[in-house]
Design an enzyme around this catalytic site. Structure first.
Site, PDB file in Angstrom:
ATOM      1  N   GLY A  29       8.344  19.632  13.464  1.00  0.00           N
ATOM      2  CA  GLY A  29       9.783  19.865  13.455  1.00  0.00           C
ATOM      3  C   GLY A  29      10.141  20.913  12.423  1.00  0.00           C
ATOM      4  O   GLY A  29      11.238  20.910  11.853  1.00  0.00           O
ATOM      5  N   ARG A  63       8.292  23.553  18.526  1.00  0.00           N
ATOM      6  CA  ARG A  63       8.255  24.161  19.855  1.00  0.00           C
ATOM      7  C   ARG A  63       8.678  25.628  19.821  1.00  0.00           C
ATOM      8  O   ARG A  63       8.280  26.423  20.654  1.00  0.00           O
ATOM      9  CB  ARG A  63       9.177  23.396  20.799  1.00  0.00           C
ATOM     10  CG  ARG A  63       8.698  21.975  21.093  1.00  0.00           C
ATOM     11  CD  ARG A  63       9.750  21.221  21.883  1.00  0.00           C
ATOM     12  NE  ARG A  63       9.300  19.907  22.305  1.00  0.00           N
ATOM     13  CZ  ARG A  63      10.069  18.841  22.342  1.00  0.00           C
ATOM     14  NH1 ARG A  63      11.336  18.936  21.965  1.00  0.00           N
ATOM     15  NH2 ARG A  63       9.596  17.677  22.742  1.00  0.00           N
ATOM     16  N   LYS A 185      13.762   8.154   8.725  1.00  0.00           N
ATOM     17  CA  LYS A 185      14.568   7.168   9.430  1.00  0.00           C
ATOM     18  C   LYS A 185      15.209   7.835  10.655  1.00  0.00           C
ATOM     19  O   LYS A 185      15.402   9.061  10.637  1.00  0.00           O
ATOM     20  CB  LYS A 185      15.632   6.562   8.517  1.00  0.00           C
ATOM     21  CG  LYS A 185      16.873   7.434   8.320  1.00  0.00           C
ATOM     22  CD  LYS A 185      17.972   6.644   7.673  1.00  0.00           C
ATOM     23  CE  LYS A 185      19.265   7.419   7.638  1.00  0.00           C
ATOM     24  NZ  LYS A 185      19.998   7.499   8.902  1.00  0.00           N
ATOM     25  N   ASP A 214      13.516   6.951   2.910  1.00  0.00           N
ATOM     26  CA  ASP A 214      14.969   6.758   2.881  1.00  0.00           C
ATOM     27  C   ASP A 214      15.463   7.572   1.700  1.00  0.00           C
ATOM     28  O   ASP A 214      15.250   7.203   0.537  1.00  0.00           O
ATOM     29  CB  ASP A 214      15.312   5.277   2.704  1.00  0.00           C
ATOM     30  CG  ASP A 214      16.816   5.002   2.711  1.00  0.00           C
ATOM     31  OD1 ASP A 214      17.579   5.948   2.430  1.00  0.00           O
ATOM     32  OD2 ASP A 214      17.218   3.862   2.974  1.00  0.00           O
ATOM     33  N   HIS A 215      16.109   8.704   1.965  1.00  0.00           N
ATOM     34  CA  HIS A 215      16.420   9.639   0.885  1.00  0.00           C
ATOM     35  C   HIS A 215      17.358   9.052  -0.168  1.00  0.00           C
ATOM     36  O   HIS A 215      17.385   9.523  -1.305  1.00  0.00           O
ATOM     37  CB  HIS A 215      16.996  10.947   1.445  1.00  0.00           C
ATOM     38  CG  HIS A 215      18.373  10.827   2.005  1.00  0.00           C
ATOM     39  ND1 HIS A 215      18.621  10.476   3.306  1.00  0.00           N
ATOM     40  CD2 HIS A 215      19.591  11.022   1.429  1.00  0.00           C
ATOM     41  CE1 HIS A 215      19.927  10.456   3.511  1.00  0.00           C
ATOM     42  NE2 HIS A 215      20.542  10.782   2.398  1.00  0.00           N
ATOM     43  N   GLU A 253      32.053   8.982   4.094  1.00  0.00           N
ATOM     44  CA  GLU A 253      31.772  10.377   4.439  1.00  0.00           C
ATOM     45  C   GLU A 253      33.036  11.060   4.939  1.00  0.00           C
ATOM     46  O   GLU A 253      33.819  10.460   5.681  1.00  0.00           O
ATOM     47  CB  GLU A 253      30.696  10.459   5.510  1.00  0.00           C
ATOM     48  CG  GLU A 253      29.354   9.884   5.114  1.00  0.00           C
ATOM     49  CD  GLU A 253      28.343  10.009   6.226  1.00  0.00           C
ATOM     50  OE1 GLU A 253      27.902  11.136   6.509  1.00  0.00           O
ATOM     51  OE2 GLU A 253      27.997   8.976   6.838  1.00  0.00           O
ATOM     52  N   HIS A 277      20.065   2.556   4.249  1.00  0.00           N
ATOM     53  CA  HIS A 277      20.721   2.863   2.977  1.00  0.00           C
ATOM     54  C   HIS A 277      21.420   1.661   2.351  1.00  0.00           C
ATOM     55  O   HIS A 277      21.233   1.361   1.164  1.00  0.00           O
ATOM     56  CB  HIS A 277      21.761   3.976   3.157  1.00  0.00           C
ATOM     57  CG  HIS A 277      21.223   5.237   3.765  1.00  0.00           C
ATOM     58  ND1 HIS A 277      19.924   5.666   3.593  1.00  0.00           N
ATOM     59  CD2 HIS A 277      21.815   6.177   4.546  1.00  0.00           C
ATOM     60  CE1 HIS A 277      19.745   6.801   4.234  1.00  0.00           C
ATOM     61  NE2 HIS A 277      20.877   7.129   4.821  1.00  0.00           N
TER      62      HIS A 277
END
Length: 531
Positions: A29, A63, A185, A214-215, A253, A277
């Site tokens: 990715g 890709r 995640k 998990d940041h 957020e 989280h």
């Protein structure tokens, strides 16, 4: 409210940072958003700080058709800009070029065996050039639907080979080396799919080779919870049901779903935020003291805590869980559309963009203390905080003020956007003999640390290279979390159980969520702490 700012008096500073052994990052990715925003910049900053071995290299895979030079060029301007305008232009350019010269790329189909054969051949070539250790870290920065196919091909191709009794630090035929897999995640979308993913991972790797990231656990303030609790003698004695009234965790957020509508329509806010989280922060705040700062000892206590959470039964969801979806509104003076009007969202979607819930922990320390969790998109401001509200004083000597008239002490861990810790206490104001006000003692990292804080990914990527899994999710932790969230998610999605799920509230973008969220706490005689 009065405000006092802390200064940092450094006495006996104890800092340990270790440079890891040579390693290569193979990123699946590599042409995507996560790689460009977080992974490459974080590795670059580690390189700039001399925290990477001089023998490291990065191999991207995706890709998108491009060669090594085009791959490097896609990062150059952003990395150079990140060094700041004050830095020497020529030196900055040389630093970026030196780093990018260690970055390589190969294009291919993730389901094609040829891709993995080509990667394997390229790694042999690059290992000869850069590192003899042959430490390979495979990072799955792809959509979750590709995790299992990639893992299966890593096994078939021999890229993930590690002998069964050699731990994560040796490879077959006496070769030195370590192989790890980092998984972003979500780890599945429910308990069953999480177990299936884990089963596929275990076919090619052992638990000590798997890093579920998990940041939030890499954020400085979240890491600070353990030190705050267990390195200071003044807080741990009162960290229990005798002194704490309630604990609130908020992740608010400003943004809506943006370009993630396709994913969000399948996941929803509950899966996106709570399984990982929210429960991770809760476990760090409420866990028992580990016997050591060892990764598994810390994670043992986190799992014990999660197992002590009383599961919310289907018939309790209406009373203990609020789900909602944002409607149109105003964010920072700008009109924004409702969730159902976002591109890629079904016009009759019932997917939640906001969830609030009340949890209870059935153990000695927390019996009777409610934990209120809320998270949502398109809220009044960006703010992630853990709020610990202490109980009122049992008796007031300050007549005519009653105990309930005195503001409780409140401790707040500010997770983002500005990281730090604050404590609200009552103190006398100058003037009459009985004149008090709330004083907020504030510590901000930005006030005492020069420059920007390290990104959470810097910490987590470095720890992976060091073989330290303290800030990563263990398989039993993942399973317990999903066992708590899956039954609620299934009720949300099953139209035949609409009566159990309760109302899907609509809240205006730019607000703090639906009115029902306030009522969730008002039933207990409490309210959300203003943040």
């Amino acid at each position: 409210m009065a405000l006092t700012q802390t200064t940092l008096n450094i006495r006996g500073t104890f800092c340990i940072e270790t440079i890891p052994k040579p390693a290569s990052f193979i990123i699946f990715g590599a042409s995507g958003d996560l790689t460009h925003r977080k992974l490459i910049p974080s590795l670059f900053f580690l390189y700039q700080k001399a925290l990477l071995s001089e023998h490291f290299y990065i191999h991207g895979c995706a890709r998108t058709q491009m060669d090594d030079e085009k791959f490097r060029a896609s990062f150059f301007d952003k990395l150079k800009e990140s060094l700041g305008k004050s830095s020497d232009t020529k030196a900055s350019g040389n630093t970026v070029k030196s780093f990018l010269n260690r970055c390589f790329y190969i294009a291919g189909d993730y389901n094609s065996e040829n891709l993995y054969i080509n990667i394997k051949n390229r790694l042999v070539e690059l290992d000869k050039k850069f590192q003899k250790e042959k430490n390979h870290i495979f990072y799955l920065a792809t959509p979750p639907s590709l995790y299992i196919p990639i893992v299966q091909h890593l096994g078939k191709s021999g890229l993930s080979d590690t002998p069964p009794n050699a731990g994560a630090f040796r490879r077959p035929h006496g070769e030195r080396g370590r192989t790890c897999i980092i998984v972003e995640k979500p780890f599945g979308r429910d308990l069953e799919s999480a177990r299936k993913l884990d089963s596929e991972l275990k076919k090619v790797s052992k638990e000590e080779q798997i890093y579920r990231i998990d940041h939030y656990l890499g954020k400085e303030t979240v890491q600070n919870i353990l030190l705050f609790r267990f390195a200071n003698s003044i807080f741990e004695p009162i960290w229990n049901r005798r002194y704490i009234d309630n604990i609130q965790i908020t992740v608010a957020e400003l943004l809506g779903v943006e370009h993630r509508a396709g994913y969000f329509e399948q996941a929803g806010l509950l899966r996106d935020m709570f399984q990982n989280h929210m429960l991770q922060m809760l476990s760090l705040v409420a866990m028992e003291p580990p016997i050591s700062f060892d990764a598994n000892r810390v994670r043992d206590e986190k799992v014990k805590l999660l197992r002590a959470i009383t599961p919310i039964q289907p018939h309790e969801i209406r009373d203990r869980v609020i789900r909602a979806q944002y409607g149109k509104g105003t964010i920072e003076g700008r009109e924004v559309p409702a969730y159902r009007d976002e591109k890629g969202v079904a016009p009759d979607s019932t997917v939640e963009t906001y969830v609030a819930m009340k949890l209870s922990i059935d153990n000695w320390r927390w019996q009777g203390v409610p934990f209120y969790l809320r998270a949502g998109k398109r809220l009044a401001k960006k703010s992630s905080k853990i709020v610990i509200t202490f109980k009122n004083v049992p008796h007031s000597m300050f007549q005519p003020l009653r105990p309930e008239d005195l503001e409780p002490n409140i401790l707040i861990f500010h997770v983002q956007p500005e990281e730090g810790i604050s404590l609200r206490i009552l103190a006398k104001r100058p003037g009459p003999k009985l004149c008090m006000d709330t004083l907020e003692m504030v510590f901000r990292y930005s006030d005492v640390i020069e420059g920007e804080l390290p990104d959470a990914y810097e910490r987590l990527l470095l720890d992976c290279m060091l073989g330290d899994q303290t800030l990563f999710i263990r398989n039993d932790d993942m399973e317990v979390s999903w066992s708590l969230i899956t039954p609620i998610a299934e009720v949300f999605e099953d139209k035949s159980k609409a009566s159990l799920a309760g109302t899907l509230h609509i809240y205006p973008a730019g607000s703090w969520g639906p009115v029902a969220t306030e009522e969730l706490l008002q039933k207990d005689g409490r309210s959300w702490v203003r943040i």
